[in-house]
Motif scaffolding. Sequence first.
Motif, mmCIF file in Angstrom:
data_model
loop_
_atom_site.group_PDB
_atom_site.id
_atom_site.type_symbol
_atom_site.label_atom_id
_atom_site.label_comp_id
_atom_site.label_asym_id
_atom_site.label_seq_id
_atom_site.Cartn_x
_atom_site.Cartn_y
_atom_site.Cartn_z
ATOM 1 N N TRP A 195 -119.499 3.701 -53.769
ATOM 2 C CA TRP A 195 -120.174 3.170 -54.958
ATOM 3 C C TRP A 195 -119.309 3.375 -56.205
ATOM 4 O O TRP A 195 -119.138 2.477 -57.020
ATOM 5 C CB TRP A 195 -121.531 3.858 -55.127
ATOM 6 N N ALA A 196 -118.760 4.582 -56.353
ATOM 7 C CA ALA A 196 -117.943 4.899 -57.533
ATOM 8 C C ALA A 196 -116.732 3.978 -57.600
ATOM 9 O O ALA A 196 -116.386 3.468 -58.673
ATOM 10 C CB ALA A 196 -117.507 6.362 -57.486
ATOM 11 N N CYS A 197 -116.071 3.775 -56.476
ATOM 12 C CA CYS A 197 -114.891 2.899 -56.460
ATOM 13 C C CYS A 197 -115.300 1.465 -56.791
ATOM 14 O O CYS A 197 -114.664 0.809 -57.628
ATOM 15 C CB CYS A 197 -114.224 2.945 -55.084
ATOM 16 N N ALA A 198 -116.338 0.981 -56.128
ATOM 17 C CA ALA A 198 -116.754 -0.414 -56.312
ATOM 18 C C ALA A 198 -117.204 -0.670 -57.748
ATOM 19 O O ALA A 198 -116.912 -1.714 -58.324
ATOM 20 C CB ALA A 198 -117.868 -0.749 -55.326
ATOM 21 N N LYS B 274 -125.422 11.836 -62.691
ATOM 22 C CA LYS B 274 -126.043 10.660 -63.307
ATOM 23 C C LYS B 274 -125.174 10.129 -64.442
ATOM 24 O O LYS B 274 -125.024 8.919 -64.613
ATOM 25 C CB LYS B 274 -127.448 11.002 -63.804
ATOM 26 N N ALA B 275 -124.579 11.046 -65.196
ATOM 27 C CA ALA B 275 -123.713 10.623 -66.304
ATOM 28 C C ALA B 275 -122.495 9.870 -65.799
ATOM 29 O O ALA B 275 -121.903 9.072 -66.510
ATOM 30 C CB ALA B 275 -123.279 11.841 -67.113
ATOM 31 N N LEU B 276 -122.123 10.134 -64.535
ATOM 32 C CA LEU B 276 -120.945 9.473 -63.959
ATOM 33 C C LEU B 276 -121.320 8.235 -63.142
ATOM 34 O O LEU B 276 -120.479 7.684 -62.435
ATOM 35 C CB LEU B 276 -120.173 10.470 -63.083
ATOM 36 N N GLY B 277 -122.587 7.828 -63.206
ATOM 37 C CA GLY B 277 -122.983 6.598 -62.527
ATOM 38 C C GLY B 277 -123.351 6.780 -61.070
ATOM 39 O O GLY B 277 -123.171 5.865 -60.253
ATOM 40 N N SER B 278 -123.877 7.937 -60.714
ATOM 41 C CA SER B 278 -124.274 8.207 -59.324
ATOM 42 C C SER B 278 -125.244 7.158 -58.787
ATOM 43 O O SER B 278 -126.062 6.603 -59.522
ATOM 44 C CB SER B 278 -124.942 9.585 -59.267
#
Lengths: 413, 42
Positions: A16-19, A70-74
């Motif tokens: 998810w983080a990469c995409a 959450k702050a990092l877009g989890s």
Amino acid sequence: MVTVVGGGFAGVECAWACAQRGVRVRLYEMRPTTMTPAHKTHLLSELVCSNSFKSQEPDSPAGQLKAEMKALGSLVIPTGEANAVPGGAALAVDRDLYAQAVTKAIEGHALIEVVREEFTPEMAEKALGGPLPASPDAGPRGDKTNAMSGEGTNALVIATGPLTSEPLAQWLAEKTGRDSLYFYDAVSPTIDASTIDYDTVFAQSRYEKGEGDDYLNCPFTKEQYHAFVDALIKAERAPLHDFEKPKYFAGCTPIEEIASNGVDSLRYGNFKPVGLTDPKTGRWPYAAVQLRPENKEKTLYSLVACQNRLKWGVQKEVLQMIPGLQNAEFVRLGVIHRNTYIESPKVLTPWLEFRSVPGLFVAGQLTRRRGSTPASRSRDAPKGSHPSHRREKRPTVRSSATCKTRPRASSRR
Amino acid sequence: MNINWGLFPDPPDAPRKKDDRRQKKLDAARRAFDEWKVAMEA
């Protein structure tokens, strides 16, 4: 492109983080073609042990970790919150709804391709651009530009967790130059809510946190507790392989092992009654087993901290000695399974890349981080070292303070 | 082991009260995370 192996917590968070940062991802998940001893479904991010993500109180370490994620877009934390069940101060989730939602999000992302196939050592070596050194003693691969040339992959992330397939675990062990390490983890039983004796149990969260009545509590008298412990210690246990010593993760030690340490061990630990006032007596009971809802409908309850490795027949008999569970029907019994992990401090850089194999990363519980939340947090590698930054050649920045959790097995040495 | 405050070193001039020590660690964690995030986004 980044190749991620394993569709558990860390794998989906990494993908998810990469995409979300615009990088194409190929995510390998071997289920349902090849199942594990603990998984039950084909769903991504399936919870196999507790359905709790631990405390969500903002002043706790686990709460701070969630805030950072959450702050990092989890993906997993907001999805967990959207599918929460009552859990007192903890974030507990409906494991089916949660996993379905994560699966839908991952499979629906335009930049993520989910491949339902077991990832083999041969595929790993091909993805990394050819045969690798047999061990770190052979030294790092000199030319990073040649690494990951196969199939256009920029980074390979192994996030296969403690239930890594045997061939891949063996391959990792060879690459690290050390024998594969392992310990045992245990799973708590789950019961049908309609078979609970509601005249005996009482609804209350410890110290009335959360909604105040998120848990059902099975109160023991002194006599009931001692009879239970006696039966527990004498009950027949599922055998281990002869060559395996029973090393347990401290947080998931089977209750029969704990009880064997002393008759009061359970009531000062897993079955502690503090903060639970029985309305019938107005006092804390001698000991108590807590039941936590498994789903939003509260048709299923898990026995909190009742992980064990008793044989199934006798396990039912012993657990039915818990007050209120005399007629309980079990939809899942306690089991143990073998977990694999690697010696991270020795073989990985601080950003979880193999020292000997540039471009090969490990994420999640394989790194020995304990618990779903810290494990999935491990994908938040620092800038410049995160697989999604590989193509950008940015400088490395060390990770935040809360991220630097100590390897999880250190306390057991 | 799940994450807990015992994993982190005591801050300089650690207060005697446990709750105060924890609060100081939490403040440090929040500060470190904010600094790291700013550095990451720069």
